[in-house]
Scaffold this active site. Structure first.
Site, PDB file in Angstrom:
ATOM      1  N   GLY A   9       0.685  -0.978   0.258  1.00  0.00           N
ATOM      2  CA  GLY A   9       0.120   0.082  -0.098  1.00  0.00           C
ATOM      3  C   GLY A   9       1.007   1.181  -0.110  1.00  0.00           C
ATOM      4  O   GLY A   9       0.497   2.227   0.608  1.00  0.00           O
ATOM      5  N   GLN A  13      -1.738   7.520   1.248  1.00  0.00           N
ATOM      6  CA  GLN A  13      -1.395   8.755   1.882  1.00  0.00           C
ATOM      7  C   GLN A  13      -0.105   8.573   2.929  1.00  0.00           C
ATOM      8  O   GLN A  13       0.794   9.402   2.712  1.00  0.00           O
ATOM      9  CB  GLN A  13      -2.418   9.153   2.608  1.00  0.00           C
ATOM     10  CG  GLN A  13      -2.332  10.828   3.272  1.00  0.00           C
ATOM     11  CD  GLN A  13      -3.229  11.040   4.236  1.00  0.00           C
ATOM     12  OE1 GLN A  13      -3.849  10.391   5.055  1.00  0.00           O
ATOM     13  NE2 GLN A  13      -3.271  12.264   4.759  1.00  0.00           N
ATOM     14  N   TYR A 143     -15.178  -0.400   8.704  1.00  0.00           N
ATOM     15  CA  TYR A 143     -13.581  -0.036   8.718  1.00  0.00           C
ATOM     16  C   TYR A 143     -13.548  -0.243  10.284  1.00  0.00           C
ATOM     17  O   TYR A 143     -12.355  -0.902  10.605  1.00  0.00           O
ATOM     18  CB  TYR A 143     -13.456   1.546   8.240  1.00  0.00           C
ATOM     19  CG  TYR A 143     -12.069   2.002   8.565  1.00  0.00           C
ATOM     20  CD1 TYR A 143     -11.099   1.368   7.800  1.00  0.00           C
ATOM     21  CD2 TYR A 143     -11.905   3.009   9.280  1.00  0.00           C
ATOM     22  CE1 TYR A 143      -9.671   1.966   8.037  1.00  0.00           C
ATOM     23  CE2 TYR A 143     -10.611   3.548   9.624  1.00  0.00           C
ATOM     24  CZ  TYR A 143      -9.473   2.876   8.915  1.00  0.00           C
ATOM     25  OH  TYR A 143      -8.288   3.527   9.281  1.00  0.00           O
ATOM     26  N   LYS A 147     -10.976  -2.905  11.973  1.00  0.00           N
ATOM     27  CA  LYS A 147      -9.776  -2.415  12.757  1.00  0.00           C
ATOM     28  C   LYS A 147      -9.682  -3.282  14.132  1.00  0.00           C
ATOM     29  O   LYS A 147      -8.729  -3.669  14.841  1.00  0.00           O
ATOM     30  CB  LYS A 147      -9.450  -1.080  12.910  1.00  0.00           C
ATOM     31  CG  LYS A 147      -8.992  -0.420  11.631  1.00  0.00           C
ATOM     32  CD  LYS A 147      -7.814  -0.878  11.057  1.00  0.00           C
ATOM     33  CE  LYS A 147      -7.409  -0.470   9.749  1.00  0.00           C
ATOM     34  NZ  LYS A 147      -6.034  -0.751   9.186  1.00  0.00           N
TER      35      LYS A 147
HETATM   36  C1  AKB Z   1     -10.687   7.650   8.322  1.00  0.00           C
HETATM   37  O1  AKB Z   1     -10.987   8.732   8.433  1.00  0.00           O
HETATM   38  O2  AKB Z   1     -11.281   6.622   7.861  1.00  0.00           O
HETATM   39  C2  AKB Z   1      -9.262   7.575   8.791  1.00  0.00           C
HETATM   40  C3  AKB Z   1      -8.966   6.911   9.905  1.00  0.00           C
HETATM   41  C4  AKB Z   1      -9.261   8.059  11.147  1.00  0.00           C
HETATM   42  O3  AKB Z   1      -8.736   6.032  10.232  1.00  0.00           O
HETATM   43  N1  AKB Z   1      -8.631   8.880   8.333  1.00  0.00           N
END
Ligand code: AKB
Length: 316
Positions: A9, A13, A143, A147
């Protein structure tokens, strides 16, 4: 210290800036950058670069064996906002890539793993101010779920298989070199670009939405520091809380107005507002500060000055 490093990756960014920094420290020949495509030519053309599909075990393993890699930084992930549009794809990418790398470490094909977690592991039932390391975690985004689950697996692989995996929970990261993609905190980067190009920005969060943020240089320093620390100093093998500053969209806009007085901001919150509302406003990162001496450097004022200076050059 590692000999050979692979960044998966590397066009993203954080991955792109991490690649530059690790090459500075370890030498170009010892750092292999990889991604699913050539989306960042500056990275792809700057040294060892391989096309690697993080979801394909053989693709990852082949690259590792070809270059004798012993340390992997797994930076590929689908972030919070895009993840809500493609929940199953986010789950598949974020989880399968982590398992591939953890299993390669378990099988002793690599020695060390860095895997980023996020403030997205927290949810609406988490205390929002000065959020502690150990607290209620009920993430509501895919997400965040990946995590949180990923953190549990990291700790499991450390406890059961002695895998040297290290992780930090990144807040929103602000940088000028490579744009972020698909996150809820992305407004805090876009705003600076639009301030330079249009002197105006339409923000997708409300003006008083406070979120934890950090300048890229601090995020890279934290990543390098945790990986350089003695293994015995890394007491948390799920993921460390990490903090620098917290601010609202209005506070960034005000700091930009110090340099561009006619900068205009309008607020048009969308689905990302709900995501932001579920996240902490500030983070207690005392374990990172204590265990591996983490210390941030950049304030909002520093960030605004640096972002506007660099982006003015970029858009010249
Ligand atoms: C997002 O906004 O999804 C990421 C993060 C805070 O992990 N930048």
């Amino acid at each position: 210290m590692s000999n050979k490093i692979l960044i998966i990756g590397a066009c993203g960014q954080i991955g792109s800036e991490l690649t530059f920094k690790l090459r500075e420290f370890h030498g170009h020949e010892n750092v292999v950058a990889s991604d699913i495509n050539y989306s960042n030519l500056e990275i792809a053309n700057a040294g060892n670069f391989e096309i690697v599909d993080a979801q394909d075990y053989n693709s990852v393993k082949t690259c590792i064996e070809k270059h004798n890699v012993d340390t992997v930084y797994l930076m590929a992930a689908m972030l919070s906002a895009t993840g809500e549009k493609h929940p199953i794809k986010a789950w598949d990418l974020n989880m399968s890539s982590l398992f591939h790398v953890l299993n390669l470490a378990k099988d002793k094909i690599i020695k060390r793993v860095f895997w980023p977690s996020s403030i997205a592991v927290f949810g609406p039932t988490t205390p929002t101010k000065y959020t502690p390391q150990y607290t209620t975690m009920e993430p509501t985004t895919v997400y965040g779920i990946t995590k949180q689950v990923g953190e549990r697996w990291c700790e499991y692989y450390f406890n059961k298989y002695n895998v040297d995996v290290r992780s930090i929970r990144y807040p929103g990261i602000i940088s000028w070199k490579t744009l972020p993609g698909g996150g809820t905190t992305d407004y805090a980067v876009e705003i600076y670009h639009k301030a330079i190009t249009d002197k105006a920005y339409e923000c997708f969060l409300k003006e008083d939405t406070k979120l934890p943020m950090m300048f890229m240089d601090d995020a890279i320093k934290a990543t390098v520091d945790i990986m350089n620390a003695n293994s015995s100093d890394i007491k948390i093998r799920s993921s460390y809380n990490l903090a620098a500053i917290s601010f609202t969209p209005k506070e960034v806009a005000d700091s930009i107005k110090e340099y561009i007085p006619d900068f205009e901001m309008i607020y048009n919150p969308d689905y990302r507002q709900d995501i932001a509302n579920s996240w902490p406003k500030s983070i207690n990162d005392s374990y990172a500060r204590q265990d591996w001496k983490w210390k941030h450097q950049f304030t909002l004022e520093d960030i605004t000055k640096e972002m506007l200076t660099q982006l003015r050059e970029k858009y010249k």
